[in-house]
Design a protein around this motif. Structure first.
Motif, short mmCIF file in Angstrom:
data_model
loop_
_atom_site.label_atom_id
_atom_site.label_comp_id
_atom_site.label_asym_id
_atom_site.label_seq_id
_atom_site.Cartn_x
_atom_site.Cartn_y
_atom_site.Cartn_z
N ASN B 137 0.86 -1.17 0.00
CA ASN B 137 0.00 0.00 0.00
C ASN B 137 0.91 1.23 0.00
OD1 ASN B 137 -1.74 2.07 0.62
ND2 ASN B 137 -2.88 0.91 2.16
N ASN B 139 -0.17 4.36 0.28
CA ASN B 139 -0.76 5.48 0.99
C ASN B 139 -0.24 5.60 2.43
OD1 ASN B 139 -3.10 6.49 -0.82
ND2 ASN B 139 -3.31 4.26 -0.85
N ASP B 140 0.21 4.46 2.95
CA ASP B 140 0.52 4.47 4.38
C ASP B 140 1.96 4.95 4.64
OD1 ASP B 140 2.27 2.36 4.00
OD2 ASP B 140 0.69 0.87 4.30
N ASP B 141 2.35 4.97 5.90
CA ASP B 141 3.65 5.53 6.24
C ASP B 141 4.68 4.47 6.59
OD1 ASP B 141 2.30 4.75 8.44
OD2 ASP B 141 2.71 6.55 9.65
N GLU B 142 4.46 3.27 6.09
CA GLU B 142 5.46 2.20 6.26
C GLU B 142 6.11 1.98 4.90
OE1 GLU B 142 6.61 -0.25 8.31
OE2 GLU B 142 6.63 -2.15 7.23
N ASP B 236 5.02 -2.56 13.68
CA ASP B 236 3.88 -1.71 13.35
C ASP B 236 2.66 -2.53 12.92
OD1 ASP B 236 4.20 -2.48 10.74
OD2 ASP B 236 5.35 -0.69 10.19
N ALA B 237 1.65 -1.82 12.49
CA ALA B 237 0.36 -2.45 12.22
C ALA B 237 0.22 -2.89 10.78
CB ALA B 237 -0.75 -1.47 12.58
N ILE B 238 1.29 -2.73 9.98
CA ILE B 238 1.15 -2.97 8.55
C ILE B 238 1.90 -4.23 8.15
CG2 ILE B 238 1.69 -2.02 6.28
CD1 ILE B 238 1.31 0.75 7.73
#
Ligand code: SF4
Ligand code: SF4
Lengths: 518, 286
Positions: B137, B139-142, B236-238
């Motif tokens: 993805n 869009n996320d910050d990972e 993290d959550a990703i």
């Protein structure tokens, strides 16, 4: 008493005087309207002056809006999609105001027509006004009716050519000025005039002027009454607005008939004599070339010039004015019944006269209360209602607006720390011609913060965004909410845009989406 | 109705047609109207000569003016291309961080990058750049390989594990098939616990040692990963390949690796810069 000898008699026949068998196609019959004078003609000169004045001068009026907006009072700025009208500025999405005005104009036309007939046609329609103007030129160059008819019949000579060339040349000048005035509504008038003269204006300006010059010249100079009779839809529609209480230009045959030339002799011979001396003055002045004595007809634009012409004749022979007059069908029918004993006898004008020879008391005249009837109340009510709503809308409209588009793809993004982020396209509309600083903040959505692309401000619940004068600013805004504060898959919150200087504000309710809790 | 019906009021002959008692007067048509009609016919003939009109067997006449709507489109496209010229030149001459810093260029690059993204990138990353299992993805910050504008630019230009580019970044997580099954589940439990997921506490406890000996070299003692090696943050959550113990254990036994093609050669440097700025603008850029 009856002195008909000094009434000039005109050779005039109505253009629409019908033959039973007619050709399939008919050439236009030339009309040479005679100059009329009288109260209606004076009023029409005035209307002409005012309407032409408004048309030609409006673009040159100035209106100060400060350094960030044009100073033209009335300007349709197509390139920037703005419409300026004195203190009002309209953005494209506010076109509803223009639409509302057009609806008001339509209903207003119904109202006017139901009370005083085709007053629009007779007095203010551009076709009528410009034809009138062109006729002024024609009379000035070629003379009045008889001179023009003679010139028309005459063989071509240097004199005739000179007159014709002069007439058409002046018409063309007026036509160019008319087409030219139009474009000044769409750009800064003084600047455009200079550009136009230097040949540096946009091609569309020249094309517009050329087209409007052509239509003005052809419609006003060459086609005239043909436009009203054959091209305009209004003569067809108007019948639906008229009723027995509407004022229209009427020949009152209940006092005019039997029309008689040489009335004195005829009266002496014991014949019934009506007021009409059959001088054809009414036909001679008619710009539509018709005979009002044939009754109310499609061609009549109710310019009332035949009233002026006939009133002058009545003055000369010492009769009351108003043989041709503004009358309603209602009063006409009553008076006709009086003159014909309810339709049982031929018209005898003596029945509408009293012993002293004046009009009898039984003759019905227009009463003011005929103006007030359900139809006019409904038209006026609609007209006024739209007007009031528009005014209210105008004075309560927002000049600072915020519109929000929620990103749908993706609806939300899970970030590394587990918080959820939604994206929004936020549009800030600064609708005044002054720059301003908009304070954009979040209302609701606990713990949420936002950032914006291209705005270098720390992440928080509000940010300060400068917007240029009279412009829209689009921002990509990201709102994130910590995982533990998320309350359901769909939360509502508001974007609030405030101008702290003018205390204006606007809000937009948006949604914040989150995945279902696992 | 007989043809000879005469209307009483006007004294004019009617056409003989009648609708509910309404008849049509047979008044003559104005002659100018007829001439106008002829004029439109003449005009239309001229029009079909001037412009493409008459169908032939497999084509059509082209018209003497040589007009073509395709040519119109071409002219407009060229004009649009020319209008972009200054911006494209500016993007070409600046490095990608400068493009991002310049508000006007940034807006241009976001628009252009968005268009290029829809043609070249959506097949894997999805039309909203939201990715799917195995496809990150954006869009996320990972960021596996770093989320600064330069790092994104490098990833797009040279790809990841892309055989066609010498400068591609390459790293593969080894398969830990030499570990006992028990050890793998323990380590997986420990990794899940790092990101606050539901793990077996005892197993996680045991797994900590396995992690320290086998995984920390790349993913770090604290599990925060290492962007230079493409080693993801495990706290993290990703999760690219799933976040459950089973998902992680499977990734340890037989790791899957995505391949990202390098686009530098194929799309050119300007487009790659535009794509980098666009991806950076999706909200996760660092
Ligand atoms: S109506 Fe009046 S103007 Fe017309 S012919 Fe009769 S007297 Fe003359
Ligand atoms: S009949 Fe009278 S009101 Fe009607 S158009 Fe002619 S002059 Fe005007």
């Amino acid at each position: 008493m009856l002195n008909t000898s000094e009434v000039e008699r005109h050779e005039a026949e109505a253009v629409n005087s019908a033959k039973v068998r007619q050709p399939l196609y008919a050439a236009r019959k030339k009309i040479f309207p005679k100059r009329a004078s009288g109260q209606f003609r004076r009023f029409k000169w005035l209307v002409m002056l005012v309407t032409l004045g408004i048309y030609y001068l409006t673009p040159w009026l100035r209106w100060d809006r400060g350094p960030h907006a044009p100073d033209q009072a009335v300007l349709i700025d197509l390139a920037n999609r703005r419409f300026y009208f004195f203190f009002i500025e309209i953005w494209p999405q506010e076109f509803i105001f223009v639409a509302g005005l057009l609806v008001m104009a339509g209903v207003g036309l119904f109202l006017i027509t139901s009370t005083v007939g085709r007053a629009w046609c007779g007095y203010t329609c551009p076709q009528t006004v410009w034809v009138d103007l062109f006729l002024v030129v024609e009379r000035w160059v070629e003379g009045d009716r008889n001179a023009r008819m003679k010139l028309d019949k005459a063989d071509w000579s240097a004199g005739k050519i000179a007159k014709r060339v002069a007439k058409h040349a002046i018409w063309l000048v007026i036509a160019v000025a008319t087409g030219g005035a139009w474009i000044f509504y769409f750009a800064d008038a003084p600047g455009l005039l200079v550009d136009f003269a230097r040949g540096e204006a946009a091609p569309v300006a020249y094309i517009t002027v050329a087209i409007l010059t052509a239509t003005t010249y052809v419609f006003g100079g060459l086609m005239r009454e043909q436009v009203c009779t054959y091209m305009c839809p209004w003569p067809r529609i108007q019948a639906a607005m008229l009723d027995e209480n509407s004022l229209t230009v009427t020949y009152n045959d209940w006092r005019g008939e039997p029309r008689t030339r040489g009335a004195k002799k005829a009266a002496a011979a014991g014949q019934t004599v009506g007021d009409c001396v059959d001088c054809n003055a009414c036909v001679a002045v008619c710009p539509m070339g018709i005979d009002i004595r044939d009754g109310q007809q499609l061609e009549c634009i109710t310019c009332a010039l035949c009233i002026d012409a006939c009133d002058a004749v009545m003055d000369k022979i010492g009769k009351e004015r108003g043989l041709i007059s503004y009358a309603t069908l209602d009063e006409y029918n009553a008076n006709m019944a009086l003159a014909t004993v309810g339709g049982t006898a031929p018209i005898d004008p003596r029945r509408v006269r009293d012993d002293s020879g004046g009009l009898s008391d039984k003759v019905r005249h227009f009463r003011l209360r005929q103006l007030f009837r359900p139809r006019t109340f409904v038209y006026f009510g609609m007209w006024a209602l739209i007007g009031v709503v528009l005014l209210y809308a105008l004075f309560s409209r927002d000049r600072l607006e915020v519109n929000v588009l929620h990103d749908r793809n993706p609806q939300f993004v899970t970030l590394a720390d587990g918080s959820i982020r939604n994206g929004y396209t936020v549009k800030l509309l600064n609708m005044i011609p002054e720059p301003r600083v908009v304070f954009l903040s979040l209302d609701g959505l606990p713990g949420a913060t936002m950032t914006a692309n291209g705005i270098d401000q720390p992440e928080g619940r509000s940010m300060v965004i400068p917007v240029e004068p009279d412009r829209l600013r689009t921002l990509k805004i990201f709102v994130r909410q910590p995982q533990d504060l998320i309350d359901g898959t769909t939360q509502r919150f508001r974007f609030i845009a405030e101008d702290k200087a003018s205390f204006e504000s606007d809000a937009y309710t948006a949604t914040f989406n989150a995945p279902e809790a696992r | 109705m007989s043809k000879d019906h005469i209307d009483e009021v006007s004294g004019v002959e009617t056409t003989g047609h009648e609708w509910d008692g309404i008849r049509e007067l047979n008044n003559p048509l104005p002659r100018w109207w007829v001439w106008t009609f002829y004029a439109t016919i003449v005009w239309s003939i001229g029009y079909t000569i001037a412009y493409p009109a008459w169908p032939l067997i497999s084509t059509a006449t082209t018209g003497v003016l040589g007009y073509s709507s395709r040519q119109d489109v071409r002219t407009e496209l060229n004009a649009a291309e020319a209008a972009k010229g200054d911006y494209v030149a500016a993007v070409a001459s600046k490095d990608v961080a400068e493009v991002l810093a310049d508000e006007q260029l940034r807006q241009f690059a976001v628009a252009a990058g968005s268009a290029a993204f829809k043609v070249n990138c959506v097949q894997c990353h999805g039309s909203g750049a939201q990715g799917s299992a195995g496809y990150p993805n954006l869009n996320d910050d990972e960021w596996l390989w770093g989320g600064s504008i330069e790092q994104i630019y490098q990833t797009i230009a040279h790809g990841i594990r892309f055989a066609g580019d010498d400068e591609t970044r390459f790293s593969e997580m080894p398969a830990f098939d030499y570990l006992e099954g028990e050890q793998i589940t323990d380590a997986a439990n420990y990794v899940v616990s790092l990101s606050g997921g539901s793990a077996d506490a005892a197993a996680a406890e045991r797994g900590q040692t396995v992690y320290a000996e086998n995984c920390a070299a790349c993913h770090g003692d604290d599990g925060k990963g290492m962007a230079d090696l493409g080693a993801p943050d495990l706290t993290d959550a990703i999760w690219l390949y799933g976040s459950t113990v089973a998902d992680i254990a499977s990734q340890m036994r037989a790791p899957k690796h995505g391949v990202m093609p390098g686009w530098g050669e194929r799309l050119g440097d300007v487009t790659v810069k535009e794509l980098a700025v666009y991806v950076h603008s999706l909200g996760g850029g660092e």
